[in-house]
Scaffold this motif. Structure first.
Motif, PDB file in Angstrom:
ATOM      1  N   UNK A   1       0.854  -1.183   0.000  1.00 21.88           N
ATOM      2  CA  UNK A   1       0.000   0.000   0.000  1.00 21.88           C
ATOM      3  C   UNK A   1       0.898   1.243   0.000  1.00 21.88           C
ATOM      4  N   UNK A   2       0.375   2.374  -0.442  1.00 25.02           N
ATOM      5  CA  UNK A   2       1.186   3.593  -0.475  1.00 25.02           C
ATOM      6  C   UNK A   2       1.775   3.926   0.895  1.00 25.02           C
ATOM      7  N   UNK A   3       3.074   4.176   0.918  1.00 25.44           N
ATOM      8  CA  UNK A   3       3.737   4.539   2.155  1.00 25.44           C
ATOM      9  C   UNK A   3       4.048   3.391   3.083  1.00 25.44           C
ATOM     10  N   UNK A   4       3.769   2.177   2.631  1.00 26.07           N
ATOM     11  CA  UNK A   4       4.006   1.008   3.480  1.00 26.07           C
ATOM     12  C   UNK A   4       4.963   0.043   2.799  1.00 26.07           C
ATOM     13  N   UNK A   5       5.480  -0.898   3.571  1.00 28.07           N
ATOM     14  CA  UNK A   5       6.380  -1.888   3.002  1.00 28.07           C
ATOM     15  C   UNK A   5       5.572  -2.976   2.297  1.00 28.07           C
ATOM     16  N   UNK A   6       6.262  -3.736   1.478  1.00 29.40           N
ATOM     17  CA  UNK A   6       5.620  -4.844   0.791  1.00 29.40           C
ATOM     18  C   UNK A   6       5.560  -6.036   1.743  1.00 29.40           C
ATOM     19  N   UNK A   7       4.374  -6.583   1.902  1.00 34.70           N
ATOM     20  CA  UNK A   7       4.150  -7.654   2.867  1.00 34.70           C
ATOM     21  C   UNK A   7       3.571  -8.892   2.198  1.00 34.70           C
ATOM     22  N   UNK A   8       3.820 -10.016   2.819  1.00 31.93           N
ATOM     23  CA  UNK A   8       3.248 -11.273   2.354  1.00 31.93           C
ATOM     24  C   UNK A   8       1.727 -11.254   2.515  1.00 31.93           C
ATOM     25  N   UNK A   9       1.034 -11.713   1.467  1.00 31.23           N
ATOM     26  CA  UNK A   9      -0.396 -11.981   1.556  1.00 31.23           C
ATOM     27  C   UNK A   9      -0.607 -13.484   1.744  1.00 31.23           C
ATOM     28  N   UNK A  10      -0.014 -14.257   0.835  1.00 26.95           N
ATOM     29  CA  UNK A  10      -0.115 -15.706   0.908  1.00 26.95           C
ATOM     30  C   UNK A  10       0.966 -16.304   0.039  1.00 26.95           C
ATOM     31  N   UNK A  11       1.435 -17.479   0.415  1.00 28.93           N
ATOM     32  CA  UNK A  11       2.294 -18.218  -0.487  1.00 28.93           C
ATOM     33  C   UNK A  11       1.926 -19.693  -0.443  1.00 28.93           C
ATOM     34  N   UNK A  12       2.452 -20.428  -1.400  1.00 31.55           N
ATOM     35  CA  UNK A  12       2.118 -21.845  -1.522  1.00 31.55           C
ATOM     36  C   UNK A  12       3.368 -22.577  -1.963  1.00 31.55           C
ATOM     37  N   UNK A  13       3.694 -23.633  -1.234  1.00 33.02           N
ATOM     38  CA  UNK A  13       4.921 -24.363  -1.528  1.00 33.02           C
ATOM     39  C   UNK A  13       4.785 -25.185  -2.792  1.00 33.02           C
ATOM     40  N   UNK A  14       5.910 -25.729  -3.231  1.00 36.36           N
ATOM     41  CA  UNK A  14       5.896 -26.599  -4.402  1.00 36.36           C
ATOM     42  C   UNK A  14       5.026 -27.838  -4.153  1.00 36.36           C
ATOM     43  N   UNK A  15       4.864 -28.208  -2.885  1.00 35.87           N
ATOM     44  CA  UNK A  15       4.022 -29.362  -2.532  1.00 35.87           C
ATOM     45  C   UNK A  15       2.548 -28.980  -2.395  1.00 35.87           C
ATOM     46  N   UNK A  16       2.265 -27.675  -2.505  1.00 33.87           N
ATOM     47  CA  UNK A  16       0.872 -27.243  -2.444  1.00 33.87           C
ATOM     48  C   UNK A  16       0.384 -26.815  -1.077  1.00 33.87           C
ATOM     49  N   UNK A  17       1.293 -26.612  -0.138  1.00 39.41           N
ATOM     50  CA  UNK A  17       0.906 -26.181   1.203  1.00 39.41           C
ATOM     51  C   UNK A  17       0.783 -24.665   1.250  1.00 39.41           C
ATOM     52  N   UNK A  18      -0.405 -24.145   1.593  1.00 42.73           N
ATOM     53  CA  UNK A  18      -0.577 -22.690   1.623  1.00 42.73           C
ATOM     54  C   UNK A  18      -0.220 -22.090   2.983  1.00 42.73           C
ATOM     55  N   UNK A  19       0.075 -20.816   2.931  1.00 40.83           N
ATOM     56  CA  UNK A  19       0.375 -20.056   4.135  1.00 40.83           C
ATOM     57  C   UNK A  19      -0.212 -18.658   3.930  1.00 40.83           C
ATOM     58  N   UNK A  20      -0.911 -18.140   4.958  1.00 38.07           N
ATOM     59  CA  UNK A  20      -1.609 -16.871   4.802  1.00 38.07           C
ATOM     60  C   UNK A  20      -1.206 -15.878   5.886  1.00 38.07           C
ATOM     61  N   UNK A  21      -1.212 -14.617   5.522  1.00 40.94           N
ATOM     62  CA  UNK A  21      -1.094 -13.566   6.525  1.00 40.94           C
ATOM     63  C   UNK A  21      -2.356 -13.596   7.384  1.00 40.94           C
TER      64      UNK A  21
END
Length: 120
Positions: free
Chosen positions: A40-60
């Motif tokens: 967002x403007x004026x803020x750092x870039x943050x993780x929203x979600x990622x997913x491993x090569x095995x398909x395991x998700x991770x969420x903020x």
């Protein structure tokens, strides 16, 4: 050479939904952790979600239960389904690809970003 291209951003009202897509080329998606980040403007870039090569998700924490990340290795794409959007979700959204053994996304590759604006 890794290329990532995001699509699907836009203007949506609070409570609405959007689906972002990231098309990857130049890589074998099978060995990559894929992620969505936002800034967002004026803020750092943050993780929203990622997913491993095995398909395991991770969420903020602030998107758990509202956003869903998915991947299709055969199509070399990663998607982010965003529901129950709130104004605080307004940001530039970036796709990231990093090899599965790399922990720091800054050592991966980034797409140019797609803007998401949540406003009435």
């Amino acid at each position: 050479q890794v290329q990532l291209v995001e699509s699907g951003g836009g203007l949506v009202q609070p409570g609405g939904s959007l689906k972002l897509s990231c098309a990857a080329s130049g890589i074998d998606l099978d060995i990559y952790t894929m992620g969505w980040y936002r800034q967002a403007p004026g803020k750092q870039r943050d993780l929203v979600a990622d997913i491993t090569s095995a398909g395991t998700p991770n969420y903020a924490d602030d998107v758990k239960g509202r956003f869903t990340i998915s991947r299709d290795n055969a199509k070399n794409t990663v998607a982010l389904q965003m529901n129950s959007l709130i104004p605080e979700d307004t940001a530039e959204y970036y796709c990231n690809a990093r090899k599965f053994y790399v922990g720091n996304p800054e050592r991966g590759s980034w797409g140019p970003g797609t803007q998401v604006t949540v406003s009435s």
